[in-house]
Design a protein around this motif. Structure first.
Motif, short mmCIF file in Angstrom:
data_model
loop_
_atom_site.label_atom_id
_atom_site.label_comp_id
_atom_site.label_asym_id
_atom_site.label_seq_id
_atom_site.Cartn_x
_atom_site.Cartn_y
_atom_site.Cartn_z
N ASN A 51 -0.76 7.28 2.61
CA ASN A 51 -1.97 8.07 2.33
C ASN A 51 -2.68 7.56 1.08
N GLN A 52 -2.84 6.25 1.00
CA GLN A 52 -3.51 5.60 -0.13
C GLN A 52 -4.88 6.23 -0.37
N SER A 53 -5.21 6.48 -1.61
CA SER A 53 -6.46 7.14 -1.96
C SER A 53 -7.65 6.18 -1.89
N GLY A 54 -8.70 6.57 -1.18
CA GLY A 54 -9.95 5.82 -1.16
C GLY A 54 -9.96 4.63 -0.21
N ILE A 55 -8.94 3.81 -0.25
CA ILE A 55 -8.84 2.64 0.62
C ILE A 55 -7.46 2.62 1.27
N GLU A 56 -7.29 1.74 2.27
CA GLU A 56 -6.06 1.77 3.07
C GLU A 56 -4.85 1.17 2.34
N GLY A 76 0.84 -1.20 0.00
CA GLY A 76 0.00 0.00 0.00
C GLY A 76 0.87 1.24 0.00
N PHE A 77 0.36 2.34 -0.59
CA PHE A 77 1.08 3.60 -0.59
C PHE A 77 0.77 4.40 0.66
#
Length: 240
Positions: free
Chosen positions: A44-49, A41-42
């Motif tokens: 501050n992942q966008s939309g989801i964790e 995961g990145f």
């Protein structure tokens, strides 16, 4: 079996409740989908964790929200989450939403009965419009056997005040200062206090800790801990 206690959770992790809750949800997600080594995961992942996973023909992501107020008051948060999730993850089919709160029922005067709150109706409608299935892992999920029994090791960490073994020993030693039976020396630098209600071989309080700290603060100094087998050298080292 560990019963969820959000008051303990909030107090124990008072400085970073949301971040810690995200970690808790992530661990449960990994346990459920057999990901013992975690998942990419990145920040501050966008939309989801995390990045979504593919499982049995579905593309699944998760979101974690720790709130101190009602879920209905955060309707806009969930609507925005859905929009970003669809925009940035076009193949996504399902989102698991972990939250510490319950949805509260609403009374409909027109229907003269209890119904789902309008916020939940609107959020689910938006999810359907975007062709995303929402699976709510709200407070009742954390009361389930999956959390409380099957994964009680996680529940124990997040929902109890139990400390790590070394700190428990330190508390035991620190709390026996008024129960002293005898004092003696392991070595010339180390004084040991043995409490009345423990066997003499179980050393509990070491008065020499501060003296040793002072010695170690001097550059080039080392300390040797010397004593017979069973006298408590390892336990002293752990407390130190």
């Amino acid at each position: 079996m560990i019963q969820p206690n959000w008051e303990i959770f909030s107090a124990k992790f008072s400085n970073n409740q949301q971040v810690t809750f995200e970690w808790f949800a992530y661990l449960l997600f990994c346990r459920e989908f057999d990901l013992p080594k975690g998942w990419f995961g990145f920040k501050n992942q966008s939309g989801i964790e995390k990045k979504p996973i593919e499982k049995e023909g579905e593309v699944i992501g998760f979101q974690a929200k720790f709130y101190s107020t009602s879920l209905s008051s955060h309707k806009d948060d969930f609507l925005e989450m859905l929009k970003k999730a669809r925009r940035d993850h076009p193949t996504l089919t399902k989102i698991l939403v972990y939250t510490n709160q319950f949805w509260g029922e609403a009374y409909s005067k027109a229907e003269k009965k209890m119904m789902s709150p309008q916020a939940l109706i609107d959020i689910n409608a938006k999810a359907k419009e975007l062709m995303i299935e929402l699976e709510w892992r709200e407070a009742s999920f954390f009361e389930s056997e999956f959390v409380c029994l099957e994964h009680d090791d996680l529940a124990k960490y997040f929902f109890t005040e139990q400390k790590l073994e070394g700190w428990q020993r330190y508390d035991d030693w620190s709390n026996t200062k008024d129960k002293v039976e005898a004092e003696y020396l392991i070595d010339e630098d180390i004084k040991v206090i043995v409490p009345k209600d423990f066997n003499k071989n179980e050393i509990r309080v070491i008065d020499g800790i501060n003296a040793i700290r002072e010695k170690l603060s001097v550059g080039g100094t080392s300390i040797r801990l010397v004593g017979l087998s069973g006298v408590g050298k390892t336990r002293f080292a752990q407390a130190f």
